[in-house]
Design an enzyme around this catalytic site. Structure first.
Site, mmCIF file in Angstrom:
data_model
loop_
_atom_site.group_PDB
_atom_site.id
_atom_site.type_symbol
_atom_site.label_atom_id
_atom_site.label_comp_id
_atom_site.label_asym_id
_atom_site.label_seq_id
_atom_site.Cartn_x
_atom_site.Cartn_y
_atom_site.Cartn_z
ATOM 1 N N ASP A 229 0.762 -1.257 0.000
ATOM 2 C CA ASP A 229 0.000 0.000 0.000
ATOM 3 C C ASP A 229 0.790 1.303 0.000
ATOM 4 O OD1 ASP A 229 -1.654 -2.122 0.407
ATOM 5 O OD2 ASP A 229 -2.880 -1.174 1.930
ATOM 6 N N GLU B 138 -0.550 -9.245 12.434
ATOM 7 C CA GLU B 138 -0.415 -8.923 11.011
ATOM 8 C C GLU B 138 1.036 -8.569 10.658
ATOM 9 O OE1 GLU B 138 -2.842 -5.612 9.908
ATOM 10 O OE2 GLU B 138 -2.548 -5.915 7.760
#
Ligand SMILES: *[C@@H]1O[C@H](CO)[C@@H](O)[C@H](O)[C@H]1NC(C)=O
Ligand SMILES: *[C@@H]1O[C@H](CO)[C@@H](O)[C@H](O)[C@H]1NC(C)=O
Length: 807
Positions: free
Chosen positions: A566, A763
């Protein structure tokens, strides 16, 4: 001479089919996968892989306070919920598994087991067992101690999908207004499922809250309450809302008859209406004091003999033993991770990954306007694309079906294309055919005629409920890393080198790939045709291929979400002349995978063609992206004079040619790659390889998503490629060996420590402290740590296997 070779192809095709090519995905194999915990977004949700199925879920709460009751009512998996860890401890998608939920806030540990009978053809059984936690706090009115008095309310829901399906509670006469004294049985006929029967037992050994209160008319809580209702299809999954709706009648009734001070206790008040009968949703409510246990049996007929609770106990034991034996054969941790703490850790992460496989069916939103702005051909194209998206041209498409695992049950309970290739690497070690079914599902069930696959798959309302509206629309010009092609290579490796429990039948793989091959090619061509980079419009200097350079579509100044990385720093401002290192490398990996598939299938012309493209890509990786001054690979943009310039932010992007296996042991820039990885001022941290160099000016800035944190998927690729270099004799083998050993130790310790401390996998990990961060219970690609543990402690130079022969 083309005609002769095609006649040969034709002949060999005939020969194969005449010889009974092994069948992929046989009926027996499908039967064993029919039922599963295929609703990963709820704590315990079962369904089949049929588009309309019987579905179940479990809800529960401690029932002693009005406030906590509403706040700690569990249904969908949620982060930071007061649960100290949960997930499958063992899970085999063909036989079943055991899940533990450590619900500290509700004072109870739940064990939910699920097993299939007769290899899936005989239905299944489930056991729900509650044990009061040692750290449970006493509630109001507890006299005999919290162990006996802790009150838990549970709701088991049975939904029956399909407009033409019917189901009803059997023997409603056995129940009166005061509920069922014993078991509850529901029978029905499913639209795609056929006849069925499901029984929810009530063993006598359980204790229930007593009901001899003088000031109100109590509902006896040694009974099971059942509320059957007929709901629109899209409401069937909304268990919690349906339960509260049903409880409202009791709440209102008490509200009218009593004041706040004389109101019956919550375990009386939060009871559903007892209305057993016909319907497509059945809520089954139970209330307990202290520990409890009950079973659920599903039979795919209304006549069949139902197993007993004893049978279930035995079956659960067998599933666990068989899983343990198989796990030890395929994924056992290797030294130095042979201490007894690592095996349950490894099994839990893996089980939750494979137990997170879901079956999704429904419609989703796609913008097929193919607006000219989406070509992103002009400068400042990101303003134009934002306007085009704002025209909201998306339409509902489908229904589609996807069988896939998920990155995180609480936060990302749906399919993600770029995660999935990583998920399948451990899964294919355990059950290659399950991985193949999932790959098939993505290509056969989801890919469109042009070869596009959506990067995030949000099918149906249950899946959409966890996605903000602005992220629901998919765009058919957006790509995502083609990680499923890594899975193809891993399967080819397995078929070539695997033996014993690790074998994969070559004939089976061939039969499957024959079918998939045209789809793989279509997907590959889609990438090359839609994500091309402009190599002709600008001065690119000396390059050896005028074709192989690529650019992600869908970028904004802050993000290239389509790249998966991202907020990783890129050229500023966005420019149509950009070329992206990671995308060229991914397409190189894809080309190599296809070449291997082509030669495996005997398609030698294709193999040769892909081989040439691969060489062109490897050359252009160096010609376009190598920056001699910075000694690293960099993205490319063009300056005011329309000349190519490098944009260098050292980090994962710089490593991509290495990560995707495009650099052999003798490659002239391999030393520089290893320098960058090993440098503590750049990428090396004690917790793994950082996403961005500590020396980069943007390190740790803004969203800081891919600007410093340690990610396990990329670290797995670093580790795997270090191992590869270490195992082939070459100038860098000794150094790669040292780095491999240290990195493997660092990565496993980081994930293990976080798990031990918090009960969860995360994560990403903080490169300064090693703490897990962002999404909690991220058992998607973070579970690659199980493969890291199963990798050899010491690389052996000269060992055959894997893609070694491709370097
Ligand atoms: C098994 O399931 C797969 C995927 O749903 C399907 O393609 C295949 O035809 C099934 N096999 C049989 C024998 O029904
Ligand atoms: C390193 O890369 C940057 C572009 O990001 C460039 O400005 C700089 O000149 C490069 N350094 C060398 C020594 O080439």
């Amino acid at each position: 001479m083309r005609w002769s070779s095609s006649i040969l192809c034709l002949l060999s095709g005939l020969l194969v089919s005449a010889q009974d090519a092994p069948q992929v995905f046989t009926q027996a194999s499908n039967d064993s996968l029919l039922w599963g915990a295929y609703r990963p977004n709820v704590y315990f949700g079962l369904r089949s892989r049929l588009p309309t199925s019987l579905t179940t879920a479990l809800m529960w709460s401690r029932a002693e306070h009005y406030e906590t009751m509403a706040n700690t009512f569990r249904y969908t998996c949620e982060q930071h919920s007061g649960i100290k860890g949960y997930g499958w401890d063992v899970y085999d998608p063909r036989t079943g598994g055991v899940q533990t939920i450590r619900d500290q806030e509700n004072g109870i540990d739940l064990e939910t087991s699920f097993v299939k009978f007769d290899e899936g053809r005989g239905g299944w059984g489930a056991r729900i067992k509650g044990t009061v936690r040692d750290d449970a706090q006493p509630g109001s009115g507890s006299q005999n101690g919290v162990k006996e008095q802790l009150k838990t309310m549970l709701l088991f829901t049975v939904g029956v999908e399909g407009e033409r399906s019917v189901s009803k509670v059997v023997d409603t006469e056995a129940a009166n207004d005061n509920g069922f004294k014993g078991d509850v049985t529901i029978e029905g006929q499913g639209e795609s499922m056929g006849p069925f029967r499901i029984t929810i037992t009530e063993p006598e050994s359980n204790s229930h809250p007593v009901h001899n209160h003088p000031s109100y008319q109590a509902k006896p809580l040694d009974r099971t309450y059942v509320h059957s209702m007929m709901m629109p299809q899209e409401a069937l999954w909304q268990g919690k809302a349906l339960a509260f709706r049903s409880m409202k009648a009791t709440i209102d009734q008490y509200g009218e008859e009593y004041t706040e001070n004389t109101m019956p206790p919550p375990w009386q008040t939060y009871t559903i209406s007892h209305e057993p009968g016909a319907g497509n949703v059945h809520l089954i409510q139970k209330s307990y004091d202290g520990d409890f246990q009950f079973d659920v049996f599903f039979t795919p007929s209304t006549q069949g003999i139902q197993p007993t609770s004893k049978d279930l106990t035995k079956a659960i034991q067998k599933v666990t033993e068989d899983f343990n034996a198989k796990y030890a054969a395929v994924l056992a941790p290797q030294a130095p991770f042979t201490g007894k703490q690592y095996l349950p850790f490894s099994k839990a992460l893996f089980s939750n990954l494979i137990g997170g496989i879901g079956y999704f069916h429904g419609e989703h939103l796609v913008d097929r306007s193919y607006a000219p702005e989406y070509e992103e051909e002009n400068e400042a194209f990101h303003f134009a694309t934002a306007e085009a998206r704002a025209r909201n041209q998306q339409k509902v498409e489908g229904p589609y079906t996807l069988y896939t695992s998920v990155p995180s049950r609480p936060f990302f309970p749906r399919g993600f294309l770029w995660d999935e290739g990583f998920h399948l690497l451990p899964i294919l070690d355990f059950d290659p055919e399950v991985a193949m079914q999932i790959v098939s599902s993505w290509f056969e069930g989801l890919m469109d005629e042009d070869g596009w696959i959506p990067r995030e798959v949000i099918l149906g309302q249950e899946a959409a409920s966890k996605v903000p509206a602005e992220f629901q629309v998919q765009y058919p010009h957006y790509a995502n890393p083609p990680t499923l092609f890594m899975v193809l290579e891993a399967l080819l490796d397995k078929a070539k080198y695997g033996s014993g429990e690790n074998a994969l039948d070559q004939g089976l793989l061939k039969a499957w790939l024959e079918r998939l091959y045209p789809l793989l090619q279509r997907n590959y061509e889609w990438y090359r045709e839609t994500q091309y980079g402009d190599l002709k419009g600008y001065d690119r200097g000396e390059i050896r291929s005028r074709k192989e350079g690529y650019r992600w579509r869908g970028r904004t100044p802050q993000h290239i979400l389509t790249s998966g990385l991202d907020d990783y720093p890129r050229a500023q401002p966005p420019h149509p002349g950009e070329l992206h290192t990671d995308l060229l490398s991914w397409i190189g990996m894809m080309t190599r995978a296809l070449r291997r598939v082509a030669s495996f299938l005997g398609q030698s012309d294709d193999a040769e063609k892909y081989g040439k493209t691969l060489e062109a890509i490897k050359r252009n990786v160096d010609d376009l992206h190598w920056d001699q001054g910075n000694r690293t690979y960099c993205d490319v943009t063009v300056d005011d004079f329309e000349e190519s310039i490098h944009v260098c932010h050292k980090g994962y992007i710089s490593l991509f040619p290495f990560l995707t296996g495009l650099m052999g042991p003798e490659h002239k820039h391999l030393g520089a790659m290893l320098d960058l990885i090993a440098d503590e001022n750049e990428l090396w941290s004690p917790f793994g390889i950082r996403s961005l160099s500590k020396s980069d000016e943007l390190y740790g800035t803004e969203e800081n998503y891919w600007r410093s944190p340690v990610w396990m998927n990329i670290n797995y690729l670093v580790l795997e490629n270090l191992l590869r270099i270490a195992e082939i004799s070459g100038p860098h083998a000794p150094r790669a060996t040292r780095m491999y050993t240290a990195l493997r130790q660092n990565l496993v310790s980081t994930v293990y420590r976080g798990w031990e401390k918090t009960g969860f996998a995360w994560e990403q990990y903080n490169p300064e402290s090693g703490e897990g961060q962002r999404t909690q219970h991220f058992t998607g690609w973070t579970s690659l740590v199980v493969k890291m543990m199963a990798m050899p402690e010491t690389p052996v130079v000269g060992r055959a296997g894997g893609r070694h022969d491709e370097l």
